[in-house]
Scaffold this active site. Structure first.
Site, mmCIF file in Angstrom:
data_model
loop_
_atom_site.group_PDB
_atom_site.id
_atom_site.type_symbol
_atom_site.label_atom_id
_atom_site.label_comp_id
_atom_site.label_asym_id
_atom_site.label_seq_id
_atom_site.Cartn_x
_atom_site.Cartn_y
_atom_site.Cartn_z
ATOM 1 N N ASP A 1 -5.750 2.533 -3.587
ATOM 2 C CA ASP A 1 -7.021 2.441 -2.860
ATOM 3 C C ASP A 1 -7.284 3.645 -1.958
ATOM 4 O O ASP A 1 -8.399 3.837 -1.496
ATOM 5 C CB ASP A 1 -7.154 1.117 -2.090
ATOM 6 N N ARG A 2 -6.256 4.455 -1.697
ATOM 7 C CA ARG A 2 -6.477 5.645 -0.856
ATOM 8 C C ARG A 2 -6.678 6.881 -1.724
ATOM 9 O O ARG A 2 -6.285 6.893 -2.889
ATOM 10 C CB ARG A 2 -5.275 5.895 0.051
ATOM 11 N N ASP B 1 -0.973 1.558 -4.006
ATOM 12 C CA ASP B 1 -1.774 0.564 -4.722
ATOM 13 C C ASP B 1 -3.132 1.101 -5.169
ATOM 14 O O ASP B 1 -3.979 0.330 -5.622
ATOM 15 C CB ASP B 1 -1.960 -0.689 -3.866
ATOM 16 N N LYS C 1 -11.372 -0.332 -0.832
ATOM 17 C CA LYS C 1 -11.509 1.108 -0.963
ATOM 18 C C LYS C 1 -10.922 1.498 -2.307
ATOM 19 O O LYS C 1 -10.145 0.745 -2.895
ATOM 20 C CB LYS C 1 -10.835 1.827 0.199
ATOM 21 N N SER D 1 0.808 -1.224 0.000
ATOM 22 C CA SER D 1 0.000 0.000 0.000
ATOM 23 C C SER D 1 0.839 1.270 0.000
ATOM 24 O O SER D 1 1.629 1.498 -0.911
ATOM 25 C CB SER D 1 -0.943 -0.054 1.202
ATOM 26 N N HIS D 2 0.704 2.054 1.051
ATOM 27 C CA HIS D 2 1.349 3.372 1.127
ATOM 28 C C HIS D 2 2.757 3.294 1.709
ATOM 29 O O HIS D 2 3.413 4.314 1.851
ATOM 30 C CB HIS D 2 0.486 4.269 1.997
ATOM 31 N N ASP E 1 -2.555 6.482 -3.396
ATOM 32 C CA ASP E 1 -1.383 5.875 -2.749
ATOM 33 C C ASP E 1 -0.750 4.784 -3.608
ATOM 34 O O ASP E 1 -1.109 4.585 -4.769
ATOM 35 C CB ASP E 1 -1.764 5.327 -1.373
HETATM 36 C C1 G1P Z 1 -3.895 1.472 8.227
HETATM 37 C C2 G1P Z 1 -5.114 2.343 8.413
HETATM 38 C C3 G1P Z 1 -6.365 1.529 8.163
HETATM 39 C C4 G1P Z 1 -6.296 0.904 6.782
HETATM 40 C C5 G1P Z 1 -5.003 0.116 6.618
HETATM 41 C C6 G1P Z 1 -4.823 -0.397 5.194
HETATM 42 O O1 G1P Z 1 -3.908 0.407 9.141
HETATM 43 O O2 G1P Z 1 -5.144 2.908 9.701
HETATM 44 O O3 G1P Z 1 -7.485 2.353 8.295
HETATM 45 O O4 G1P Z 1 -7.377 0.052 6.562
HETATM 46 O O5 G1P Z 1 -3.887 0.955 6.928
HETATM 47 O O6 G1P Z 1 -4.762 0.644 4.266
HETATM 48 P P1 G1P Z 1 -3.076 0.420 10.511
HETATM 49 O O7 G1P Z 1 -1.655 0.687 10.156
HETATM 50 O O8 G1P Z 1 -3.632 1.549 11.323
HETATM 51 O O9 G1P Z 1 -3.324 -0.924 11.125
HETATM 52 ZN ZN ZN Z 2 -3.320 1.332 -0.203
#
Ligand code: G1P
Ligand code: ZN
Length: 545
Positions: A283-284, A281, A378, A113-114, A279
């Site tokens: 989804d954000r 991938d 998302k 992801s991010h 982000d």
């Molecule tokens: C974080 C975000 C959460 C999201 C997840 C995946 O998780 O807080 O809302 O679903 O990334 O993108 P966390 O690192 O808080 O467990």
């Molecule tokens: Zn992501």
């Protein structure tokens, strides 16, 4: 096709977190590490023989190597067909769309992801079910148990295949279709929104937008949809070429990591009226008006309040859902609409059953995630198009739309403070201390704030009855104020403490008070109750969003 069984032995710590298994690339590159996890997924499945698997990732470093390994293992596991995005690319929402459209058995998404990428960055892998959504906790727990007892993985002897050209190939007896990663997804989004009106908005000389793809997966998607289909001028999408290390940046669309975009909209000088980012991938999302960053919690509430303007949702919303730490702004919209609002633990996987059962239409998280029942993830570009559709119909700038929303519903002033990379033992200690103090908190006063109740959030899924405990410490105060504490489940180094702060301000004269100032009493309470500085040695958060 001969299946080869390769002896292996368990690795500790292959426990999926909030969203799949995320580790450093250096960890994933250990011999048999990826293979063990993939075999554990396949061993947990049943009935995959002859079925279709979807495979793709965000293009980060190691994506290409992992895909070839997984293709051989999928053939050995008996899958009949794999749909893989060209060059191994599929954004997370696109993977969900492809799984659903082609009624695949499931999908494997490669992404962290991010999180930063590159040889020293992070890698990740998760399994999505046939509904297109992340596997539930029962499944991920079973995968984890399997990783602890694994003694061999299965593969076949086959060379790497060329993923750069669309078409049909074979790996062993299994068919591999290399698909356009954008087409199915773009077609789905086009069916939801008023593309004609959005195109008219983008053609206006007084409207200029910028989409920052942060060198991550959404570049090709945003170009195809915003520039090619909707006619936005070339150059609307910036940082649009996906790079394995995201150009050395951190592909997280928040005011810290997308500071350039925020700065470009800070005053009128750039001529931009609207900005957005996504982000690693895809989804954000981040939504930016002129001199105004829309808080993700507000964004969810605004999308819900304006649903009647969007073709796909004009018929009404069945309900909305938000993760527990997300602000209660959307709750107020749901109450006004007379629809249910569900409060779930953090992580998109908890929305799946509500979406499948038709109980919720829109879902969102404070962490820049919003989506709907069109997929089971998302969806960053979906949120951007939803906003563009609203702007096109209402003919108002984004900041005015949010301010008007506050006028009507009041403002849920909101912020998240992250303390990153703290010692794991200290993070656990802080949470345990808090948990042990819970019984004494109700009724206590801190600098004029009155604690009404305090608990460790637990959730019973209203559809399947499954129970999830210990999902974050909530301290609820008078007049809709809250402080929430939880440890991140997505980091790969030490622990990240997240402190979520929320205060409801009804009075329009106080809506423009700067966020951190309005939250100062709650920030003080968080420190006093959790002893953050004393336990972690940190006096300031690393990231404020
Ligand atoms: C974080 C975000 C959460 C999201 C997840 C995946 O998780 O807080 O809302 O679903 O990334 O993108 P966390 O690192 O808080 O467990
Ligand atoms: Zn992501």
């Amino acid at each position: 096709m001969q299946v080869i069984s390769v002896p292996s032995a368990p690795f500790a710590g292959q426990k999926p977190g909030t969203s799949g298994l995320r580790k450093k690339v250096t960890v994933f590159r250990q011999e048999r590490y990826l293979e063990n996890f993939v075999q554990s997924i396949f061993d947990t499945l049943s009935g995959q023989q002859g079925q279709t698997l979807v495979l793709g990732g965000d293009g980060r470093y190691y994506n290409d190597v992992a895909i070839q390994t997984i293709l051989r293992m999928a053939a050995a596991a008996g899958f009949g067909r794999v749909l893989v995005g060209r060059d191994g690319i599929l954004s997370t929402p696109a993977a969900s769309a492809v799984i659903r459209k082609w009624r695949a058995f499931g999908g494997i998404i490669l992404s962290a992801s991010h999180n930063a990428g590159g040889p020293d960055g992070d890698f990740g892998i998760k399994y999505n079910l046939g509904n297109g959504g992340p596997a539930n906790e029962a499944f991920t727990d079973a995968v984890y148990r399997r990783t602890l007892e694994i003694s061999a993985y299965n593969s076949i002897d086959a060379p790497d295949i060329d993923l750069s050209r669309l078409g049909e190939l074979r790996v062993g007896d299994m068919i591999v279709n290399i698909i356009d990663p954008v087409a199915d997804y773009a077609e789905l989004l086009e069916s939801l929104f008023d593309f004609e009106r959005i195109a008219a908005l983008l053609a206006r000389p007084d409207f200029r937008m910028r989409f920052d793809a942060m060198h991550a997966v959404t570049g090709p998607y945003a170009r195809a949809i915003l520039e090619d289909r909707l006619g936005a001028p070339a150059g609307t999408v910036v940082n649009g070429t996906p790079l394995p290390d995201f150009g050395g940046g951190h592909p997280d669309p928040n005011p810290v990591y997308a500071a350039e975009l925020v700065a470009a909209l800070a005053d009128g000088s750039s001529g931009l009226s609207f900005g957005a980012a996504s982000d690693g991938d895809g989804d954000r999302n981040m939504i930016v008006g002129r001199g105004f960053v829309v808080s993700p919690s507000d964004s969810l509430a605004v999308l819900a309040a304006n649903h009647a303007l969007i073709p796909a949702y004009a018929g009404g919303l069945a309900g909305v859902a938000r993760s527990m730490p997300t602000s209660c702004a959307v709750d107020r919209v749901a109450a006004a609409l007379g629809i249910p609002c569900y409060e779930t633990p953090t992580g998109w996987k908890y929305f799946g059953s509500l979406l499948d059962a038709g109980k919720a239409t829109l879902c969102g998280e404070e962490s820049a995630g919003t989506g709907s029942d069109h997929v089971r993830e998302k969806d960053g570009l979906w949120a951007v198009l939803y906003w563009l559709n609203i702007l096109a119909v209402r003919d108002l700038p984004a900041d005015v739309i949010v301010r008007e929303h506050w006028q009507r519903f009041g403002r849920n002033v909101y912020s998240r403070h992250d303390y990153e990379g703290i010692d794991t033992a200290k993070g656990d200690h802080l949470m345990n201390e808090l948990r042990s103090r819970l019984p004494q908190l109700p009724g206590a006063e801190f600098a004029g704030l009155h604690i009404v109740s305090a608990d460790d959030f637990a959730y019973t899924d209203p559809v399947d009855g499954s129970r999830s405990e210990r999902q974050g410490i909530r301290i609820l105060l008078d007049e809709g104020s809250r402080v929430v504490f939880r440890l991140s489940g997505t980091g790969t180094e030490g622990a990240t403490l997240r402190v979520y702060l929320e205060r409801y301000v009804a009075d329009p004269d106080r809506h423009e008070v700067p966020t951190q100032e309005a939250l100062a009493p709650l920030i003080g309470l968080a420190e006093a109750v959790a002893q953050i500085a004393a336990i972690t040695g940190r006096s300031e958060p690393d990231v404020i969003s």
